[in-house]
Enzyme design. Sequence first.
Site, PDB file in Angstrom:
ATOM      1  CB  ALA A  66      32.275  17.930 -19.248  1.00  0.00           C
ATOM      2  N   GLY A 111      34.831  17.234 -14.631  1.00  0.00           N
ATOM      3  CA  GLY A 111      33.534  17.568 -14.026  1.00  0.00           C
ATOM      4  C   GLY A 111      33.137  16.597 -12.920  1.00  0.00           C
ATOM      5  CD  GLU A 114      35.221  21.144 -12.710  1.00  0.00           C
ATOM      6  OE1 GLU A 114      34.785  20.491 -13.680  1.00  0.00           O
ATOM      7  OE2 GLU A 114      35.529  22.347 -12.797  1.00  0.00           O
ATOM      8  CD  GLU A 134      39.013  19.691 -16.415  1.00  0.00           C
ATOM      9  OE1 GLU A 134      40.093  19.466 -15.823  1.00  0.00           O
ATOM     10  OE2 GLU A 134      37.910  19.543 -15.873  1.00  0.00           O
TER      11      GLU A 134
HETATM   12  N1  COA Z   1      33.263  12.098 -22.216  1.00  0.00           N
HETATM   13  C1  COA Z   1      32.731  11.295 -23.154  1.00  0.00           C
HETATM   14  N2  COA Z   1      33.001   9.988 -23.234  1.00  0.00           N
HETATM   15  C2  COA Z   1      33.850   9.473 -22.328  1.00  0.00           C
HETATM   16  C3  COA Z   1      34.458  10.252 -21.318  1.00  0.00           C
HETATM   17  C4  COA Z   1      34.123  11.633 -21.287  1.00  0.00           C
HETATM   18  N3  COA Z   1      34.608  12.458 -20.350  1.00  0.00           N
HETATM   19  N4  COA Z   1      35.269   9.465 -20.574  1.00  0.00           N
HETATM   20  C5  COA Z   1      35.176   8.223 -21.106  1.00  0.00           C
HETATM   21  N5  COA Z   1      34.321   8.236 -22.154  1.00  0.00           N
HETATM   22  C6  COA Z   1      33.936   7.097 -23.010  1.00  0.00           C
HETATM   23  C7  COA Z   1      35.103   6.701 -23.941  1.00  0.00           C
HETATM   24  O1  COA Z   1      35.117   7.522 -25.079  1.00  0.00           O
HETATM   25  C8  COA Z   1      34.748   5.262 -24.235  1.00  0.00           C
HETATM   26  O2  COA Z   1      33.722   5.259 -25.206  1.00  0.00           O
HETATM   27  P1  COA Z   1      33.823   4.258 -26.486  1.00  0.00           P
HETATM   28  O3  COA Z   1      33.689   2.897 -25.852  1.00  0.00           O
HETATM   29  O4  COA Z   1      32.641   4.651 -27.301  1.00  0.00           O
HETATM   30  O5  COA Z   1      35.153   4.491 -27.115  1.00  0.00           O
HETATM   31  C9  COA Z   1      34.123   4.773 -22.913  1.00  0.00           C
HETATM   32  O6  COA Z   1      33.726   5.933 -22.203  1.00  0.00           O
HETATM   33  C10 COA Z   1      35.112   4.002 -22.056  1.00  0.00           C
HETATM   34  O7  COA Z   1      36.260   4.824 -21.863  1.00  0.00           O
HETATM   35  P2  COA Z   1      37.745   4.369 -22.274  1.00  0.00           P
HETATM   36  O8  COA Z   1      38.539   5.612 -22.526  1.00  0.00           O
HETATM   37  O9  COA Z   1      37.702   3.361 -23.344  1.00  0.00           O
HETATM   38  O10 COA Z   1      38.193   3.678 -20.897  1.00  0.00           O
HETATM   39  P3  COA Z   1      39.674   3.498 -20.358  1.00  0.00           P
HETATM   40  O11 COA Z   1      39.564   2.588 -19.185  1.00  0.00           O
HETATM   41  O12 COA Z   1      40.613   3.165 -21.450  1.00  0.00           O
HETATM   42  O13 COA Z   1      40.092   4.980 -19.841  1.00  0.00           O
HETATM   43  C11 COA Z   1      39.728   7.081 -18.677  1.00  0.00           C
HETATM   44  C12 COA Z   1      39.397   5.572 -18.762  1.00  0.00           C
HETATM   45  C13 COA Z   1      38.832   7.686 -17.620  1.00  0.00           C
HETATM   46  C14 COA Z   1      41.212   7.265 -18.291  1.00  0.00           C
HETATM   47  C15 COA Z   1      39.482   7.728 -20.072  1.00  0.00           C
HETATM   48  O14 COA Z   1      38.181   7.376 -20.488  1.00  0.00           O
HETATM   49  C16 COA Z   1      39.562   9.245 -20.069  1.00  0.00           C
HETATM   50  O15 COA Z   1      40.653   9.785 -20.059  1.00  0.00           O
HETATM   51  N6  COA Z   1      38.403   9.928 -20.083  1.00  0.00           N
HETATM   52  C17 COA Z   1      38.358  11.354 -20.173  1.00  0.00           C
HETATM   53  C18 COA Z   1      38.678  12.008 -18.872  1.00  0.00           C
HETATM   54  C19 COA Z   1      38.682  13.511 -19.036  1.00  0.00           C
HETATM   55  O16 COA Z   1      39.485  14.087 -19.748  1.00  0.00           O
HETATM   56  N7  COA Z   1      37.749  14.180 -18.341  1.00  0.00           N
HETATM   57  C20 COA Z   1      37.645  15.595 -18.360  1.00  0.00           C
HETATM   58  C21 COA Z   1      36.733  16.027 -19.428  1.00  0.00           C
HETATM   59  S1  COA Z   1      36.578  17.799 -19.472  1.00  0.00           S
END
Ligand code: COA
Length: 260
Positions: A66, A111, A114, A134
């Site tokens: 999400a 999500g 999911e 989460e």
């Molecule tokens: N919601 C909003 N933005 C998100 C996102 C999410 N779930 N997942 C990634 N992004 C955004 C990041 O904020 C970043 O934006 P920015 O460039 O403006 O800073 C961009 O996507 C790239 O992500 P980044 O974190 O820089 O990539 P990474 O390769 O370092 O890490 C992940 C990849 C997937 C490990 C990391 O993005 C992450 O942990 N995301 C969240 C996953 C999560 O918790 N999902 C459950 C949500 S309820």
Amino acid sequence: MNKYINLKTELKENILWVTINRPQALNALNIDTIKELSQLIQEAEDNSIKGIVLTGEGEKAFVAGADIKEFSSLSKEAALALSQKGQRLFKVIEDFPKPVIAAINGFALGGGCELAMACHIRIATENAKFGQPEVNLGIIPGYGGTQRLAQLVGRGEAMELILTGDLISAKEAKEIGLVNHVVTTHEELMNLSQKMMSKILSKGPVAVANSIRSINAGFEFEAAGYEAEANLFAACATTEDFKEGAAAFVEKRQPLFKGK
Ligand code: COA
């Protein structure tokens, strides 16, 4: 013309290819994308569409969850409504009478995992990563993850994945039954999705629809689990920990949880 902002669609030989298209946010599901997916799935009832393949734009992410950036000011009521909206959409996908394949081309987190689990079949590239992270944000899965993960991989594996927030590789996901197939390249992902869909579409459509209905009917008694999940997701949404978790993600730092 593509009428969606966050989805790319292409109809080829009666198969609707849908790409979630927010690569700048790793295809995270914001509220608008959920709305668009809900509209798309309604329209896919049209006779010209025999099956759906869902994927994410680019080679890095299927859907990274999400949209955490929309989480900062979520009230309990808004969190409950959000969870119920997501649950409803994913249930419609799960019960869709035509085959829905998730072609998982990268991160399938929160999500995203999911959404993949709501699809009938999951095919992933070997670079894909799965998880329900989460708890790292001080919240729980809210779009059916607590229920479908346990259904697919068993309660023990689901507990570990959800409680630790650990990410697992596509190979590990295959080993525990979270995905059906793992392929090496993006091209193979598209080819196998096409091949699998064509095979299913060569069968009797009524038998396919009734198979989906019958398999899902066995899980109907778990409706109480989804209701509990939505309420508990909403309960987490008003905690200080969740505000801290979401803020820490945006500020790219570790959260400091207090249990409040
Ligand atoms: N919601 C909003 N933005 C998100 C996102 C999410 N779930 N997942 C990634 N992004 C955004 C990041 O904020 C970043 O934006 P920015 O460039 O403006 O800073 C961009 O996507 C790239 O992500 P980044 O974190 O820089 O990539 P990474 O390769 O370092 O890490 C992940 C990849 C997937 C490990 C990391 O993005 C992450 O942990 N995301 C969240 C996953 C999560 O918790 N999902 C459950 C949500 S309820």
